[in-house]
Motif scaffolding. Structure first.
Motif, PDB file in Angstrom:
ATOM      1  N   VAL A 128      -1.903  58.379  63.064  1.00 58.66           N
ATOM      2  CA  VAL A 128      -1.148  57.215  62.605  1.00 58.66           C
ATOM      3  C   VAL A 128      -2.102  56.283  61.865  1.00 58.66           C
ATOM      4  O   VAL A 128      -3.190  55.965  62.346  1.00 58.66           O
ATOM      5  CB  VAL A 128      -0.479  56.482  63.787  1.00 58.66           C
ATOM      6  N   VAL A 129      -1.677  55.845  60.676  1.00 58.89           N
ATOM      7  CA  VAL A 129      -2.532  55.019  59.822  1.00 58.89           C
ATOM      8  C   VAL A 129      -2.660  53.615  60.405  1.00 58.89           C
ATOM      9  O   VAL A 129      -1.666  52.915  60.609  1.00 58.89           O
ATOM     10  CB  VAL A 129      -1.969  54.951  58.397  1.00 58.89           C
ATOM     11  N   GLU A 130      -3.904  53.214  60.676  1.00 55.84           N
ATOM     12  CA  GLU A 130      -4.179  51.859  61.151  1.00 55.84           C
ATOM     13  C   GLU A 130      -4.658  50.953  60.022  1.00 55.84           C
ATOM     14  O   GLU A 130      -4.461  49.741  60.082  1.00 55.84           O
ATOM     15  CB  GLU A 130      -5.222  51.907  62.274  1.00 55.84           C
ATOM     16  N   LEU A 131      -5.276  51.556  59.009  1.00 55.36           N
ATOM     17  CA  LEU A 131      -5.763  50.761  57.887  1.00 55.36           C
ATOM     18  C   LEU A 131      -5.826  51.632  56.640  1.00 55.36           C
ATOM     19  O   LEU A 131      -6.369  52.745  56.669  1.00 55.36           O
ATOM     20  CB  LEU A 131      -7.157  50.198  58.187  1.00 55.36           C
ATOM     21  N   PHE A 132      -5.244  51.138  55.555  1.00 51.55           N
ATOM     22  CA  PHE A 132      -5.318  51.823  54.264  1.00 51.55           C
ATOM     23  C   PHE A 132      -5.784  50.810  53.229  1.00 51.55           C
ATOM     24  O   PHE A 132      -5.162  49.760  53.043  1.00 51.55           O
ATOM     25  CB  PHE A 132      -3.962  52.401  53.873  1.00 51.55           C
ATOM     26  N   ILE A 133      -6.895  51.124  52.584  1.00 50.55           N
ATOM     27  CA  ILE A 133      -7.473  50.206  51.602  1.00 50.55           C
ATOM     28  C   ILE A 133      -7.524  50.886  50.241  1.00 50.55           C
ATOM     29  O   ILE A 133      -8.111  51.966  50.076  1.00 50.55           O
ATOM     30  CB  ILE A 133      -8.893  49.770  52.008  1.00 50.55           C
ATOM     31  N   ASP A 134      -6.885  50.269  49.278  1.00 46.70           N
ATOM     32  CA  ASP A 134      -7.021  50.639  47.874  1.00 46.70           C
ATOM     33  C   ASP A 134      -7.453  49.363  47.163  1.00 46.70           C
ATOM     34  O   ASP A 134      -6.635  48.594  46.671  1.00 46.70           O
ATOM     35  CB  ASP A 134      -5.685  51.162  47.332  1.00 46.70           C
ATOM     36  N   ALA A 135      -8.760  49.121  47.174  1.00 46.79           N
ATOM     37  CA  ALA A 135      -9.278  47.855  46.659  1.00 46.79           C
ATOM     38  C   ALA A 135     -10.489  48.137  45.780  1.00 46.79           C
ATOM     39  O   ALA A 135     -10.690  49.255  45.315  1.00 46.79           O
ATOM     40  CB  ALA A 135      -9.655  46.954  47.839  1.00 46.79           C
ATOM     41  N   ASP A 136     -11.300  47.112  45.574  1.00 41.06           N
ATOM     42  CA  ASP A 136     -12.538  47.271  44.813  1.00 41.06           C
ATOM     43  C   ASP A 136     -13.655  47.632  45.780  1.00 41.06           C
ATOM     44  O   ASP A 136     -13.953  46.881  46.724  1.00 41.06           O
ATOM     45  CB  ASP A 136     -12.882  45.982  44.068  1.00 41.06           C
ATOM     46  N   PHE A 137     -14.274  48.770  45.537  1.00 34.59           N
ATOM     47  CA  PHE A 137     -15.383  49.240  46.365  1.00 34.59           C
ATOM     48  C   PHE A 137     -16.695  49.073  45.593  1.00 34.59           C
ATOM     49  O   PHE A 137     -16.713  49.129  44.362  1.00 34.59           O
ATOM     50  CB  PHE A 137     -15.209  50.722  46.715  1.00 34.59           C
ATOM     51  N   THR A 138     -17.758  48.916  46.357  1.00 36.73           N
ATOM     52  CA  THR A 138     -19.097  48.885  45.771  1.00 36.73           C
ATOM     53  C   THR A 138     -19.967  49.925  46.460  1.00 36.73           C
ATOM     54  O   THR A 138     -20.063  49.946  47.701  1.00 36.73           O
ATOM     55  CB  THR A 138     -19.755  47.497  45.929  1.00 36.73           C
ATOM     56  N   TYR A 139     -20.554  50.794  45.637  1.00 40.66           N
ATOM     57  CA  TYR A 139     -21.472  51.798  46.185  1.00 40.66           C
ATOM     58  C   TYR A 139     -22.907  51.352  45.922  1.00 40.66           C
ATOM     59  O   TYR A 139     -23.301  51.105  44.775  1.00 40.66           O
ATOM     60  CB  TYR A 139     -21.225  53.161  45.555  1.00 40.66           C
ATOM     61  N   ILE A 140     -23.671  51.220  47.014  1.00 39.15           N
ATOM     62  CA  ILE A 140     -25.061  50.766  46.916  1.00 39.15           C
ATOM     63  C   ILE A 140     -25.965  51.996  46.988  1.00 39.15           C
ATOM     64  O   ILE A 140     -26.057  52.658  48.041  1.00 39.15           O
ATOM     65  CB  ILE A 140     -25.399  49.772  48.035  1.00 39.15           C
ATOM     66  N   LYS A 141     -26.586  52.319  45.880  1.00 41.07           N
ATOM     67  CA  LYS A 141     -27.345  53.571  45.781  1.00 41.07           C
ATOM     68  C   LYS A 141     -28.553  53.610  46.711  1.00 41.07           C
ATOM     69  O   LYS A 141     -28.867  54.652  47.289  1.00 41.07           O
ATOM     70  CB  LYS A 141     -27.811  53.777  44.340  1.00 41.07           C
ATOM     71  N   VAL A 142     -29.238  52.492  46.844  1.00 38.23           N
ATOM     72  CA  VAL A 142     -30.506  52.506  47.558  1.00 38.23           C
ATOM     73  C   VAL A 142     -30.352  52.931  49.013  1.00 38.23           C
ATOM     74  O   VAL A 142     -31.226  53.608  49.573  1.00 38.23           O
ATOM     75  CB  VAL A 142     -31.212  51.134  47.453  1.00 38.23           C
ATOM     76  N   ASN A 143     -29.278  52.519  49.671  1.00 33.82           N
ATOM     77  CA  ASN A 143     -29.092  52.933  51.070  1.00 33.82           C
ATOM     78  C   ASN A 143     -27.849  53.791  51.274  1.00 33.82           C
ATOM     79  O   ASN A 143     -27.436  54.046  52.405  1.00 33.82           O
ATOM     80  CB  ASN A 143     -29.032  51.711  51.993  1.00 33.82           C
TER      81      ASN A 143
END
Length: 324
Positions: free
Chosen positions: A255-270
């Protein structure tokens, strides 16, 4: 005199045009047969025979109604009964079972193919002191869904199923009150994209109360899945034709508790993925999920297993992912 002679001359003709077939034993008390004649088979009605039921002890006719038979009803020149392969298999011309849980076997009589997708439809006759009496409430269950309803003797419940295409199904459960089928639960499921939507009606204090939820549909291909020891799951996957990245968090029952379709940021260093949901910040890596809310940090790291790798995800293919 001429009329009488004409009747006598025609009697052999009608006798030849009529055939009867015995039902394979379905009861210790009753026997049955179907009567078929040319008039019935060539009529505009879907019923194509008459089903008769007799008392075994004296041969008395106790039930006679128009019915529908098909070729698969026959076995060694006799007619099968009590065949009920739910939902889409063989369902015989007669089903003899206790439908209202009063200890007496009742009759489900197949009268055509009026249920969903041209499936078998049944009229229901409940046993009483006068024989068998037509019941409209039970007949609705036997004719307006997908084939005959099922009987749960242990729970004293009846179940129906119906559908429309591949992506909508309804499952209903009934109890019997005063020889009426009363719904206590109706579940509708529909599929849209990666989710299955559920609407649930439950009988509470005599009224149907509606609630709903979403489930993560089986068969979805994810970019990365994290399974926690308590059964909860986190999925990262392409949505909307793989143009967007989606974050889905489910409980142990999917059962879905959270669904996010937003702006994501990928941090390459970590190698972490971050996003916000209102005032809550999420930081996702292959080893844990950190949730920052109200000045407190919550770390979800009791992981049972993972599928996929952050290194193999093509982050730049998603229009809602930026980089740092």
């Amino acid at each position: 005199m001429k009329k009488l002679l004409l009747v006598l001359l025609l009697m052999p003709f009608f006798a030849l045009a009529q055939e009867s077939y015995d039902l394979i034993d379905f009861s210790d008390e009753f026997s049955g047969k179907i009567i078929v004649d040319d008039n019935q088979e060539n009529s505009d009605l879907e019923t194509n025979c008459t089903l008769n039921i007799y008392q075994k002890k004296n041969g008395k006719l106790v039930f006679s109604k128009p019915a529908f038979y098909s070729e698969y009803d026959f076995e060694d020149s006799k007619v099968k009964s009590n065949i009920q392969q739910i939902p889409y298999g063989e369902q015989s011309i007669l089903i003899y079972e206790d439908f209202n849980f009063d200890g007496k076997e009742d009759i489900a009589l197949r009268t055509g193919n009026y249920s969903c997708y041209g499936g078998p439809s049944f009229e229901i006759y409940l046993a009483d002191k006068n024989g068998f009496t037509y019941n409209e409430s039970f007949t609705e269950l036997g004719s307006n869904y997908c084939g005959m309803f099922t009987v749960d003797d242990e729970k004293k419940q009846l179940q129906t199923m119906t559908k429309s295409g591949c992506c909508w199904h309804q499952f209903s459960t009934y109890v019997v009150e005063n020889n009426q089928a009363v719904p206590i639960e109706i579940i509708e499921e529909s599929y849209s994209g990666i989710f299955a939507d559920y609407s649930v009606q439950k009988r509470v204090n005599g009224k149907m109360v509606t609630s709903g939820y979403q489930k993560f549909a089986e068969g979805n291909e994810t970019e990365f899945t994290m399974v926690f020891e308590n059964g909860k799951k986190m999925h990262l996957m392409g949505i909307y034709g793989d143009e967007h990245l989606g974050y889905i968090f489910t409980n142990a029952d999917d059962v879905v508790e959270l669904f996010i379709d937003a702006d994501f940021t990928y941090i390459k260093v970590n190698e972490t993925l971050t996003f916000k949901n209102k005032n809550t910040t999420y930081i996702v890596s292959e080893k844990e999920i950190i949730v920052k809310d109200g000045g407190k940090n919550y770390i979800l790291n009791k992981i049972k297993e993972t599928t996929g790798s952050f290194k193999k995800i093509k982050w730049n293919s998603f229009s809602n992912v930026s980089f740092k």
